[in-house]
Design a protein around this motif. Structure first.
Motif, PDB file in Angstrom:
ATOM      1  N   HIS A 149       4.173   0.784  -5.655  1.00 11.34           N
ATOM      2  CA  HIS A 149       2.750   0.764  -4.845  1.00 11.34           C
ATOM      3  C   HIS A 149       1.890  -0.023  -5.357  1.00 11.34           C
ATOM      4  O   HIS A 149       1.705  -0.449  -6.668  1.00 11.34           O
ATOM      5  CB  HIS A 149       2.246   2.490  -5.361  1.00 11.34           C
ATOM      6  N   ASP A 150       1.205  -0.866  -4.663  1.00 12.47           N
ATOM      7  CA  ASP A 150       0.492  -2.038  -5.220  1.00 12.47           C
ATOM      8  C   ASP A 150      -0.419  -1.587  -6.326  1.00 12.47           C
ATOM      9  O   ASP A 150      -0.635  -2.531  -7.158  1.00 12.47           O
ATOM     10  CB  ASP A 150      -0.102  -3.030  -3.913  1.00 12.47           C
ATOM     11  N   THR A 151      -1.169  -0.315  -6.220  1.00 11.39           N
ATOM     12  CA  THR A 151      -2.303  -0.138  -7.477  1.00 11.39           C
ATOM     13  C   THR A 151      -1.429   0.028  -8.485  1.00 11.39           C
ATOM     14  O   THR A 151      -1.791  -0.421  -9.570  1.00 11.39           O
ATOM     15  CB  THR A 151      -2.825   1.253  -6.953  1.00 11.39           C
ATOM     16  N   ASN A 176      -9.588   7.411  -5.390  1.00 14.06           N
ATOM     17  CA  ASN A 176      -9.623   6.262  -4.457  1.00 14.06           C
ATOM     18  C   ASN A 176     -11.103   6.373  -3.961  1.00 14.06           C
ATOM     19  O   ASN A 176     -11.532   7.346  -3.802  1.00 14.06           O
ATOM     20  CB  ASN A 176      -8.861   7.047  -3.084  1.00 14.06           C
ATOM     21  N   TRP A 202       0.891  -1.271  -0.043  1.00 13.46           N
ATOM     22  CA  TRP A 202       0.047  -0.083  -0.079  1.00 13.46           C
ATOM     23  C   TRP A 202       0.935   1.503  -0.026  1.00 13.46           C
ATOM     24  O   TRP A 202       2.043   1.047   0.336  1.00 13.46           O
ATOM     25  CB  TRP A 202      -0.951  -0.068   1.023  1.00 13.46           C
ATOM     26  N   ALA A 203       0.249   2.389  -0.314  1.00 14.58           N
ATOM     27  CA  ALA A 203       1.044   3.721  -0.544  1.00 14.58           C
ATOM     28  C   ALA A 203       1.248   4.356   0.922  1.00 14.58           C
ATOM     29  O   ALA A 203       0.688   4.049   1.873  1.00 14.58           O
ATOM     30  CB  ALA A 203       0.407   4.493  -1.419  1.00 14.58           C
ATOM     31  N   VAL A 204       1.574   5.614   0.617  1.00 11.50           N
ATOM     32  CA  VAL A 204       1.816   6.740   1.641  1.00 11.50           C
ATOM     33  C   VAL A 204       2.517   6.606   3.021  1.00 11.50           C
ATOM     34  O   VAL A 204       2.918   7.602   3.630  1.00 11.50           O
ATOM     35  CB  VAL A 204       0.430   7.422   1.966  1.00 11.50           C
ATOM     36  N   LEU A 252      -9.768   1.568  -6.651  1.00 15.28           N
ATOM     37  CA  LEU A 252      -8.846   2.694  -7.552  1.00 15.28           C
ATOM     38  C   LEU A 252      -9.474   2.643  -9.021  1.00 15.28           C
ATOM     39  O   LEU A 252      -9.138   1.521  -9.248  1.00 15.28           O
ATOM     40  CB  LEU A 252      -7.518   2.540  -7.202  1.00 15.28           C
ATOM     41  N   PHE A 279      -4.591  11.387   4.505  1.00 13.68           N
ATOM     42  CA  PHE A 279      -3.616  10.572   5.151  1.00 13.68           C
ATOM     43  C   PHE A 279      -2.267  10.616   4.035  1.00 13.68           C
ATOM     44  O   PHE A 279      -1.455   9.813   4.478  1.00 13.68           O
ATOM     45  CB  PHE A 279      -4.114   9.201   5.144  1.00 13.68           C
ATOM     46  N   TRP A 317      -9.174  -0.843  -0.892  1.00 15.24           N
ATOM     47  CA  TRP A 317      -9.451   0.278  -1.651  1.00 15.24           C
ATOM     48  C   TRP A 317     -10.151  -0.059  -2.916  1.00 15.24           C
ATOM     49  O   TRP A 317      -9.857  -1.207  -3.370  1.00 15.24           O
ATOM     50  CB  TRP A 317      -8.341   1.200  -1.598  1.00 15.24           C
ATOM     51  N   TYR A 366      -1.694   4.907   8.308  1.00 12.70           N
ATOM     52  CA  TYR A 366      -2.158   6.062   7.788  1.00 12.70           C
ATOM     53  C   TYR A 366      -3.373   6.421   8.520  1.00 12.70           C
ATOM     54  O   TYR A 366      -4.091   7.292   8.107  1.00 12.70           O
ATOM     55  CB  TYR A 366      -2.217   6.127   5.993  1.00 12.70           C
TER      56      TYR A 366
HETATM   57  C1  LIG Z   1      -3.533   4.713   1.137  1.00 12.14           C
HETATM   58  C2  LIG Z   1      -3.886   3.345   0.422  1.00 12.14           C
HETATM   59  O1  LIG Z   1      -2.875   2.713   0.488  1.00 12.14           O
HETATM   60  C3  LIG Z   1      -3.774   3.969  -1.228  1.00 12.14           C
HETATM   61  O2  LIG Z   1      -4.403   5.090  -1.356  1.00 12.14           O
HETATM   62  C4  LIG Z   1      -4.196   2.934  -2.114  1.00 12.14           C
HETATM   63  O3  LIG Z   1      -3.765   3.351  -3.548  1.00 12.14           O
HETATM   64  C5  LIG Z   1      -3.612   1.795  -1.907  1.00 12.14           C
HETATM   65  O4  LIG Z   1      -2.441   1.633  -1.826  1.00 12.14           O
HETATM   66  C6  LIG Z   1      -4.530   0.324  -2.041  1.00 12.14           C
HETATM   67  O5  LIG Z   1      -3.755  -0.794  -1.764  1.00 12.14           O
END
Ligand SMILES: C[C@H](O)[C@H](O)[C@@H](O)C(=O)CO
Length: 490
Positions: A237-239, A297, A78-80, A263, A130, A261, A98
């Protein structure tokens, strides 16, 4: 035959997927699966990063014990989220999750200080409370200890890669999600970092997906009894990895990466950073081959995961298939929610929040689990239509269907209702999108595939794609009008 390994870490579980190529066809096998449970300590919510690292090592050991000679590995997540590294190379504290409440209200303060249009014009990234930019700002405001001694910023896959290789790099697709990276200059945005009081030197070299990123370091080789296995930066980033795995034929396509999520968006060559994109809160996240993911998202199956957790806590345990069955039996279009209402972001009593939403919008309040799940799934399907239409408007494209990838496609009802809601076919598959995209980038880097399009063709030919045709008639049109009216999205 090139044997490689993808570590794909989601917000609730991780897996090690072994991939091999057999006459141009991709074969995958899950070697290791492990939970990824956020850990609450006092008021704070953390990731158990050392446990995740331990599980990665277990995945490597399982490959070794099966006699698999690995040509390379890659990690996506996942990201961020991130960790901060001290001058002696050690990790400063446990990375925060997050969804921690420390970040509440910070985005609004930063927007007020710097201006949302300024931030968007430099990053092209949607405003989510986040995003790393707000997480770091919260840590700075709170003077958290890690901020005082930090020397380097690494995101979750960067960090795990660093533990394995001893080398510290950032990666493009994940770096863009921070809202601190400038896609126009293709660099961390130094001006923005300085305005936020952040130190630009923390932010390191950004590797493109497919770049070599070191090899297992000596200590890891000795501990696990393995050789110097090469490690690649993938679309971390998995997405971004999931989008690599979209089995599209045409260059213009829409996707929905469906898991915790949702996306939804399209792949483009240049970021769209105009006023309309900002107003609609669209994002331009980095993808493979310097592409961008124009997407939004949507809260996704998180709402149902949290409902399930709450029911289990209260002594009513359901499997996902059981919940889907109960939803199928419930009455249609009784009540809707906007899945992206702020009430649904934090962990907690989700069934109560769904009911509160219905009450506050003067709708019948769902009573039973099946009614709640039906309300959430139908609302998700309609939100997908809403975002798909915005994606078409913004990108100037018209899509003749929607590719769904990720674990959410096991929910046949959601796929079927999505097709009905958008009035177009849904092509569902592959379910292991992120892991397959991770593998594909490693194979492209090794020359096994000429480019992403050859990889996408192999994915198309290697994994089943289920086709959902939309239901005929006006029922879903009428339902959509009702959804728009109730959620105020009209
Ligand atoms: C915060 C989430 O991880 C992110 O926005 C989303 O893109 C993601 O990573 C889904 O796995």
């Amino acid at each position: 035959m090139s044997n490689i390994l993808a570590f794909d870490l989601g917000a609730s579980s991780g897996r090690a997927i072994h991939g091999k190529l057999n006459n141009g066809r991709i074969e995958i096998e899950e070697l290791h699966r492990f939970p990824n449970d956020p850990v609450q300590v006092g008021k704070r919510l953390h990731w158990d990063i050392l446990r995740l690292y331990h599980e990665i090592k277990q995945g490597l050991l399982k490959a070794k014990h099966k006699g698999i000679d690995l040509a390379s590995i890659g990690i996506d997540s996942w990201a961020v989220d991130f960790g901060l590294i001290a001058s002696d190379g050690s990790l400063l504290g446990n990375p925060y999750n997050y969804r921690d409440s420390l970040y509440d209200g910070v985005m609004e303060r930063v927007q007020e200080e710097l201006g949302a249009d300024y931030i968007f014009s430099r990053t092209g990234i949607q405003f989510l409370p986040f995003n790393t930019i707000y997480q770091l700002s919260a840590h700075r405001e709170n003077g958290t200890a890690a901020m005082q001694s930090a020397e380097q910023f690494l995101m979750i896959p960067d960090l795990l890669r660093y533990f394995l290789t001893g080398e510290k790099y950032n990666e493009f697709s994940n770096a863009t999600t921070t809202q601190l990276y400038n896609p126009l200059t293709q660099k961390w945005d130094e001006e923005l970092l300085k305005k936020l009081g952040l130190t630009p030197s923390w932010f390191g070299e950004v590797l493109q997906p497919g770049a070599p990123a070191g090899q297992l370091q000596q200590t890891v080789q000795e501990e696990l009894g393995l050789g110097p296995i090469p490690v690649y930066a993938v679309a971390e980033h998995d997405t971004a990895s999931a989008v690599v795995a979209v089995p599209a034929i045409e260059r213009s396509f829409a996707y929905l990466s469906c898991g915790t999520w949702s996306l939804l968006g399209t792949e483009i060559d240049q970021p769209i950073m105009n006023e309309e994109a900002r107003q609609l809160n669209f994002t331009n996240e980095g993808g493979y081959g310097n592409t961008y993911r124009l997407l939004k998202n949507i809260m996704g199956l998180w709402i149902i995961q949290e409902c399930r957790r709450e029911w289990e806590r209260a002594g009513q345990a359901f499997t996902f298939p059981e919940l889907v069955k109960l939803a199928e039996e419930a009455t249609s279009f009784s009540a809707f929610i906007d899945p992206d209402d702020a009430a649904f972001l934090a962990p907690g009593d989700m069934p109560a929040r769904v009911c509160e939403y219905c009450q506050r919008t003067n709708q019948p309040v769902p009573q039973k689990p099946g009614e709640i799940v039906r309300c959430v799934l139908e609302s998700l399907a309609f939100k997908y239509r809403y975002v798909l239409e915005l994606t078409e408007r913004l990108s100037g494209q018209s899509f003749n269907g929607l590719h769904m990838v990720g674990g959410g496609i096991h929910n046949h009802l959601l796929c079927e209702w999505t097709a009905n809601a958008i009035g177009k076919p849904v092509w569902a598959g592959p379910a292991e999108g992120s892991a397959i995209g991770n593998l594909a980038v490693q194979w492209i880097a090794q020359g096994e595939f000429k480019d992403i399009w050859e990889a996408r063709r192999a994915i198309r030919e290697s994994f089943p794609i289920a086709i959902y045709e939309p239901e005929q008639g006006d029922r879903w049109e009428e339902g959509y009008a009702q959804f728009l009216r109730i959620t105020g999205l009209a």
